[in-house]
Design an enzyme around this catalytic site. Structure first.
Site, PDB file in Angstrom:
ATOM      1  N   ASP A 295      38.742  63.115  34.362  1.00 60.43           N
ATOM      2  CA  ASP A 295      39.954  62.389  33.939  1.00 60.43           C
ATOM      3  C   ASP A 295      41.179  62.967  34.642  1.00 60.43           C
ATOM      4  O   ASP A 295      42.086  62.225  35.035  1.00 60.43           O
ATOM      5  CB  ASP A 295      40.166  62.506  32.428  1.00 60.43           C
ATOM      6  CG  ASP A 295      38.944  62.065  31.633  1.00 60.43           C
ATOM      7  OD1 ASP A 295      38.167  61.235  32.156  1.00 60.43           O
ATOM      8  OD2 ASP A 295      38.778  62.541  30.493  1.00 60.43           O
TER       9      ASP A 295
HETATM   10  C1  26A Z   1      33.382  54.652  24.461  1.00 66.52           C
HETATM   11  N1  26A Z   1      33.326  56.085  24.650  1.00 66.52           N
HETATM   12  C2  26A Z   1      32.050  56.698  24.473  1.00 66.52           C
HETATM   13  C3  26A Z   1      34.463  56.803  25.019  1.00 66.52           C
HETATM   14  C4  26A Z   1      34.489  58.208  25.222  1.00 66.52           C
HETATM   15  C5  26A Z   1      35.690  58.805  25.675  1.00 66.52           C
HETATM   16  N2  26A Z   1      36.800  58.099  25.919  1.00 66.52           N
HETATM   17  C6  26A Z   1      36.722  56.776  25.702  1.00 66.52           C
HETATM   18  N3  26A Z   1      35.609  56.128  25.256  1.00 66.52           N
HETATM   19  N4  26A Z   1      33.579  59.205  25.064  1.00 66.52           N
HETATM   20  C7  26A Z   1      34.182  60.351  25.414  1.00 66.52           C
HETATM   21  N5  26A Z   1      35.458  60.121  25.775  1.00 66.52           N
HETATM   22  C8  26A Z   1      36.485  61.077  26.220  1.00 66.52           C
HETATM   23  O1  26A Z   1      36.127  61.619  27.437  1.00 66.52           O
HETATM   24  C9  26A Z   1      36.960  62.742  27.625  1.00 66.52           C
HETATM   25  C10 26A Z   1      36.378  63.671  28.643  1.00 66.52           C
HETATM   26  O2  26A Z   1      36.282  63.060  29.860  1.00 66.52           O
HETATM   27  C11 26A Z   1      36.660  62.263  25.296  1.00 66.52           C
HETATM   28  O3  26A Z   1      37.595  61.973  24.273  1.00 66.52           O
HETATM   29  C12 26A Z   1      37.144  63.361  26.247  1.00 66.52           C
HETATM   30  O4  26A Z   1      38.496  63.679  26.058  1.00 66.52           O
END
Ligand code: 26A
Length: 342
Positions: A295
């Protein structure tokens, strides 16, 4: 353009991360891989919902702003400064969303939240083992974002110069992504999509297929690239990043594909060129955790793009910001302001 109108608009799922160091046995108990992201689809049936409560008893548990595209928005704002980045997503009316709002404010991101009065803010258990992180998400309110919320803020969309979409949002509102994509296409604005996780091309293929044509730039890592190749039945080697990128680009002269590859050089492919950009290596002893590294990469990259820098410089800026982020706990950025120079 008014000073309050952000240049860069991001769309995603706002989540609060509940992060703790766990053992391999703990991951095994819930059949989790050390490095993966999964979505809890039914909170009434999935035993993994227990993780959120269990984590509260772990000694190093911490609550950190998360949500992949929101982390990217904060990263871009770290470079661009206040009010240049806006973020759309849906939250609940609770302590968690207050914390997210505060984190955005601190980092200069304009929160454009849709607020759901009945569902709690989404959360992500971020389970750390060594330099790996396993993410388990309960989307909560984030699952209730609707395209109408974009309509409400359409002046901001119109004033924006470029867009960043977290692929994770394909599980929520592909319609909202298409709405922004149509606008970007009509006005020739850059539209950047991140594949976000291997399960996106695997299980959300039809939504991805709808949205992919709008992407002027696609960002993914090597495991997401392999998952794409598998899901779309590509005949090339699943590890041949250049070949996969070429398949994605097809005959679209406007598309660029960027594959990050851990410590290996980042692969950049356009319809006519392919090249690599090295990462900024960090002494492993300085790594706090790698949660959010991708990210942060996207955040630095988007900031460079917003400033009109050449593609290679944008990627280098992404690597630079990722290196800063992995020295912090969670998907965070230093309090101190470091400045990038090419
Ligand atoms: C729909 N899903 C599974 C998700 C996520 C996500 N952000 C949006 N949608 N699953 C994990 N994360 C985020 O990924 C970040 C790390 O790259 C987490 O909140 C974490 O901050």
């Amino acid at each position: 353009m008014s000073a309050a109108s952000p240049k860069l608009i991001c769309l995603g799922n706002p989540l609060l991360d509940i992060q703790a160091t766990v053992t391999e046995e703990y991951l095994n108990k819930y059949s989790l891989k050390a490095n993966d992201a999964i979505l809890i689809e039914d909170v009434t049936k999935d035993p993994r919902v227990k993780i959120f409560d269990e984590l509260l008893g772990f000694p190093d548990v911490s609550f950190i702003a998360g949500g992949a595209a929101q982390n990217t928005a904060r990263g871009a704002a770290y470079v661009l400064g206040p009010k240049k980045v806006g973020y759309f997503g849906c939250v609940g009316k609770d302590k968690f969303s207050e914390k997210l709002l505060d984190a955005n404010e601190q980092s200069g991101v304009v929160s454009l939240y849709q607020v759901n009065e009945t569902v709690g803010t989404g959360k992500c258990a971020s389970l750390i083992t060594g330099h790996n992180r396993s993410l388990v998400t309960d989307l909560g309110a984030a699952n209730h974002f609707t395209p109408e919320h974009l309509t409400k803020h359409w002046d901001i969309v119109e004033n924006a110069e470029l867009f960043y979409i977290g692929g994770f949002h394909l599980t929520v509102s592909p319609e909202a992504i298409v709405k922004l994509g149509e606008h970007a296409k009509e006005h020739g604005k850059p539209f950047v999509l991140n594949l976000s996780a291997p399960f996106i091309p695997q299980f959300f293929k039809s939504a991805l297929t709808k949205v992919l044509p709008y992407a002027t730039i696609l960002i993914a890592n090597e495991t997401e690239a392999a998952s794409y190749a598998e899901s779309y039945g590509l005949t090339c080697e699943k590890t041949d990043l250049v070949a996969i990128a070429k398949e994605i680009i097809g005959v679209d002269p406007k598309k660029t594909v960027i594959f990050t590859h851990g410590l290996e050089p980042t692969v950049v492919v356009t319809s006519t060129t392919s090249s690599t950009v090295p990462v900024h290596p960090l002494d492993p002893s300085k790594i706090a955790d790698t949660n959010g590294a991708g990210d942060a990469f996207a955040g630095g990259f988007m900031a460079g793009l917003a400033e009109g820098k050449p593609l290679k410089t944008c990627i280098d800026l992404g690597q630079w910001l990722a290196k800063l982020s992995i020295q912090e706990v969670g998907a965070s950025y230093p309090k101190e302001k470091f400045t990038y120079s090419a």
